[in-house]
Design a protein around this motif. Structure first.
Motif, short mmCIF file in Angstrom:
data_model
loop_
_atom_site.label_atom_id
_atom_site.label_comp_id
_atom_site.label_asym_id
_atom_site.label_seq_id
_atom_site.Cartn_x
_atom_site.Cartn_y
_atom_site.Cartn_z
N LYS A 128 -39.52 -5.83 -2.80
CA LYS A 128 -39.86 -7.23 -3.03
C LYS A 128 -38.74 -7.92 -3.78
CE LYS A 128 -43.96 -6.99 -1.22
NZ LYS A 128 -44.24 -7.65 0.04
N CYS A 129 -38.77 -9.24 -3.77
CA CYS A 129 -37.80 -10.04 -4.51
C CYS A 129 -37.88 -9.71 -6.00
CB CYS A 129 -38.13 -11.52 -4.27
SG CYS A 129 -37.32 -12.66 -5.37
N PRO A 130 -36.75 -9.46 -6.66
CA PRO A 130 -36.81 -9.12 -8.08
C PRO A 130 -37.22 -10.29 -8.99
CG PRO A 130 -34.55 -9.24 -7.33
CD PRO A 130 -35.41 -9.40 -6.12
N LYS A 131 -37.09 -11.50 -8.50
CA LYS A 131 -37.42 -12.68 -9.32
C LYS A 131 -38.93 -12.95 -9.33
CE LYS A 131 -34.83 -15.73 -10.85
NZ LYS A 131 -34.18 -15.77 -12.16
N CYS A 132 -39.58 -12.89 -8.17
CA CYS A 132 -41.01 -13.24 -8.10
C CYS A 132 -41.91 -12.06 -7.74
CB CYS A 132 -41.22 -14.36 -7.09
SG CYS A 132 -40.89 -13.90 -5.37
N CYS A 133 -41.35 -10.98 -7.25
CA CYS A 133 -42.12 -9.79 -6.82
C CYS A 133 -43.14 -10.13 -5.72
CB CYS A 133 -42.81 -9.10 -7.99
SG CYS A 133 -41.68 -8.21 -9.04
N ASN B 30 -32.23 -16.27 1.18
CA ASN B 30 -33.01 -16.65 0.00
C ASN B 30 -34.42 -16.08 0.14
OD1 ASN B 30 -31.03 -18.97 0.67
ND2 ASN B 30 -31.43 -19.13 -1.51
N CYS B 31 -35.07 -15.91 -0.99
CA CYS B 31 -36.46 -15.46 -1.00
C CYS B 31 -37.33 -16.57 -0.39
CB CYS B 31 -36.90 -15.18 -2.43
SG CYS B 31 -38.65 -14.79 -2.58
N HIS B 32 -38.23 -16.19 0.51
CA HIS B 32 -39.07 -17.21 1.16
C HIS B 32 -40.11 -17.77 0.20
CE1 HIS B 32 -42.80 -14.89 1.62
NE2 HIS B 32 -42.02 -13.85 1.80
N HIS B 33 -40.37 -17.08 -0.92
CA HIS B 33 -41.38 -17.56 -1.86
C HIS B 33 -40.77 -18.41 -2.98
CE1 HIS B 33 -45.19 -17.60 -3.99
NE2 HIS B 33 -44.51 -17.31 -5.09
N CYS B 34 -39.75 -17.88 -3.66
CA CYS B 34 -39.20 -18.58 -4.84
C CYS B 34 -37.82 -19.18 -4.59
CB CYS B 34 -39.14 -17.63 -6.03
SG CYS B 34 -37.92 -16.32 -5.89
N GLY B 35 -37.16 -18.83 -3.51
CA GLY B 35 -35.86 -19.39 -3.21
C GLY B 35 -34.69 -18.68 -3.87
ZN LIG Z 1 -38.76 -14.45 -4.83
#
Ligand SMILES: [Zn+2]
Length: 124
Positions: free
Chosen positions: A14-19, A41-46
Motif C-alpha cells: 500500500k501507499c506509505p503515506k495513506c496506507c 501518484n497514489c490514487h487516494h492521496c496523490g
Molecule cells: Zn496514498
C-alpha cells in the motif's frame, strides 16, 4: 493492529503515506512485464511514487541486504542444522533466489520508499 504502519504498507503493498492506495498497478507478481510498475501518484492521496528519475536504484541495496539475509538464514538452516553439503546449499539458494526474485524486488522498492515517506493521518 498494524494498520497505518510501515510494516502494513510493505506487507500489503500500500501507499506509505495513506496506507489505502495500491502501490503497484498489477497485483500479479508473476507478470514479468508489469510486476514492478507503479502509478505515478497514489490514487487516494496523490503521493508521488516516483520521487525523481532513478529513485529506485537505491532499492538495489535493500534487495542486496534481503538476499544476503536469506543466504545467511538458509546457510544456517541447511548446512549448520541439517548438514547439507555446500553444493546442496548453493543449489537450494540459487533456486530460492530465482523463485523469489519478483517478490524480493517488489518488497525492496516498498521498503526503500518507506524510508523516505512517512504515514500521514490527515491523508486518510
Ligand atoms: Zn496514498
Amino acid at each position: 493492529m498494524i494498520k497505518n504502519t510501515k510494516l502494513y504498507s510493505i506487507l500489503f503493498e500500500k501507499c506509505p503515506k495513506c496506507c489505502i492506495g495500491d502501490f503497484y498497478k498489477d497485483k500479479n507478481i508473476f507478470s514479468l512485464k508489469t510486476f514492478v510498475d507503479s502509478p505515478n501518484n497514489c490514487h487516494h492521496c496523490g503521493e508521488a511514487f516516483e520521487k525523481e528519475v532513478g529513485f529506485y536504484y537505491g532499492a538495489m541495496y535493500v534487495s542486496y541486504g534481503l538476499n544476503v539475509g536469506l543466504g545467511v538464514g538458509l546457510f544456517s538452516l541447511t548446512v549448520l542444522v541439517l548438514n547439507f553439503s555446500l553444493f546442496a546449499f548453493l543449489g537450494t539458494y540459487a533456486g530460492l533466489i530465482l523463485i523469489l526474485f519478483q517478490w524480493i524486488m517488489r518488497k525492496s522498492r516498498l521498503i526503500y520508499i518507506n524510508l523516505f515517506v512517512h504515514f500521514d493521518k490527515s491523508k486518510q
